[in-house]
Design an enzyme around this catalytic site. Structure first.
Site, PDB file in Angstrom:
ATOM      1  N   CYS A 101       7.441  -5.583   0.551  1.00  0.00           N
ATOM      2  CA  CYS A 101       7.487  -4.144   0.865  1.00  0.00           C
ATOM      3  C   CYS A 101       7.096  -3.921   2.330  1.00  0.00           C
ATOM      4  O   CYS A 101       6.104  -4.493   2.803  1.00  0.00           O
ATOM      5  CB  CYS A 101       6.528  -3.376  -0.043  1.00  0.00           C
ATOM      6  SG  CYS A 101       6.475  -1.631   0.400  1.00  0.00           S
ATOM      7  N   GLU A 110      -0.738 -10.420  -3.252  1.00  0.00           N
ATOM      8  CA  GLU A 110      -0.708  -9.693  -1.973  1.00  0.00           C
ATOM      9  C   GLU A 110      -1.853 -10.140  -1.071  1.00  0.00           C
ATOM     10  O   GLU A 110      -1.684 -10.332   0.140  1.00  0.00           O
ATOM     11  CB  GLU A 110      -0.775  -8.183  -2.224  1.00  0.00           C
ATOM     12  CG  GLU A 110      -0.648  -7.394  -0.925  1.00  0.00           C
ATOM     13  CD  GLU A 110      -0.779  -5.895  -1.129  1.00  0.00           C
ATOM     14  OE1 GLU A 110      -0.297  -5.363  -2.152  1.00  0.00           O
ATOM     15  OE2 GLU A 110      -1.377  -5.246  -0.246  1.00  0.00           O
ATOM     16  N   ASN A 152      -1.821  -1.976  -9.614  1.00  0.00           N
ATOM     17  CA  ASN A 152      -1.812  -0.505  -9.508  1.00  0.00           C
ATOM     18  C   ASN A 152      -1.784   0.142 -10.883  1.00  0.00           C
ATOM     19  O   ASN A 152      -2.335   1.230 -11.071  1.00  0.00           O
ATOM     20  CB  ASN A 152      -0.669  -0.041  -8.613  1.00  0.00           C
ATOM     21  CG  ASN A 152       0.673  -0.055  -9.299  1.00  0.00           C
ATOM     22  OD1 ASN A 152       1.074   0.909  -9.918  1.00  0.00           O
ATOM     23  ND2 ASN A 152       1.371  -1.194  -9.240  1.00  0.00           N
TER      24      ASN A 152
END
Ligand code: 0CH
Ligand code: SF4
Length: 340
Positions: A109, A139, A237
């Protein structure tokens, strides 16, 4: 004053509060489309390093179309095409792919890439970088790999006391994009207590989509007896949305991949159910949950939408280049000879 019968009916009626924004963010949409387009453009199999996004249904659906998910680049046959997931990779992974002569499509992203660039810049200026994030998350591994000698992971407020710095006068914090906003601020406050010279990133690292989904579920949770978050267990998330809902007043909260995982017992004594989904979750799964609830008397759905979203990202550049070339070839083939 005693409530009227009319009011009593209204307050005990079963209803669903559906949070918006929810589900796919711009980065996930781009990454999933990148795999689909690559399959169309180059044919199966297409290799994907790690889950393209952390969602069981998305991964299963792409597998059926011919994507092969692997854990490491070394599992990809030499000369094949490999897509890097939305969570980003460390530079060493690009290097491994080069050595295996792999054609790569980077679906990281752009908002994760932004954090990578910040890490590189602050490392060049010789800052100590405190990366707030969850240990072992892809990440965080990718971002840390940009400047391993400068980055220290801080996994929540409880980890602040363990931090050791080279130089307390030159330190910056960065973060994973998918954290709880409130918990991250707690971590930052605790870090500032210990290191008063700590500076903040130039712009928010927790992305717009993470923030918006948390804001929306907070509003829903304040009125909900039960909150159902659709998302996979490894989706940071999505897990955060359950925690945020509980922190904002929901009496109970659960994370489910599919409607079939909902337990009838959760509905006991419940009149208001809040529903949302993580950034990696296609809305068809939420529709399944709403149908399941409607069949049990929760057919009244009110959308709670504190803000709109309109961001989109263009496809990874390697894919755009090939799609453009193919489109140009198709035009040339279709055009009459005299116009060439
Ligand atoms: O929430 P995480 O980071 O675990 O990932 P996801 O569920 O695949 O959602 C998309 C975020 C991708 C990177 O920010
Ligand atoms: Fe990008 Fe945010 Fe979506 Fe992650 S959650 S893919 S950073 S937009």
């Amino acid at each position: 004053m005693a409530p009227t019968m009319g009011n009593m009916t209204a307050t005990t009626a079963r209803r669903v509060l559906l949070a918006a924004p929810r589900g796919y963010c711009a980065g996930v949409d781009r990454a999933v489309i990148a795999v689909e387009k690559a399959l169309e453009q180059y044919g199966a199999p297409i290799y994907v390093r790690k889950e393209i996004v952390h969602n069981k249904y998305v991964v299963q659906t792409l597998e059926k179309k011919g994507a092969i998910f692997v854990d490491e680049t070394e599992e990809v046959p030499e000369g094949s095409i490999v897509i890097f997931s939305a969570h980003g990779v460390a530079p060493v992974v690009h290097e491994e792919a080069r050595q295996r002569r792999l054609a790569t499509i980077d679906a990281t992203c752009p908002l994760v890439t932004k954090v990578h660039k910040e890490a590189v810049r602050f490392a060049k200026e010789d800052y100590d970088i405190l990366l707030i994030g969850h240990e072992g998350h892809e990440e965080v591994i990718g971002t840390s790999g940009e400047a391993p000698d400068h980055i220290t992971l801080v996994d929540g407020p409880g980890d602040v006391e363990n931090v050791q710095l080279r130089d307390e006068s030159k330190v910056v914090w960065l973060s994973q994009t998918t954290l709880s906003v409130d918990e991250t601020m707690e971590t930052v406050d605790a870090l500032k207590e210990r290191f008063p010279a700590l500076i903040s990133p130039p712009s928010d690292d927790i992305c717009y989509a993470t923030q918006n989904r948390q804001t929306a579920i907070k509003q829903v949770a304040a009125e909900a007896d039960l909150v159902i978050v659709v998302g996979s267990k490894n989706s940071s998330n999505s897990v955060r949305l359950v925690e945020v809902a509980l922190g904002a007043g929901a009496k109970t909260g659960h994370l489910v991949d599919f409607a079939s995982e909902i337990d009838e017992a959760w509905l006991e004594g419940v009149t208001t159910v809040g529903v949302t989904s993580g950034a990696s979750v296609p809305d068809v799964l939420v529709e399944g949950v709403l149908e399941w609830l409607a069949e049990r008397g929760f057919g009244d759905v009110e959308v709670i939408q504190p803000m709109q979203e309109s961001l989109t990202f263009s496809l990874p550049k390697e894919l755009r280049r090939d799609l453009r070339a193919e489109a140009a070839a198709a035009v040339a083939e279709a055009a009459p000879a005299e116009t060439l």
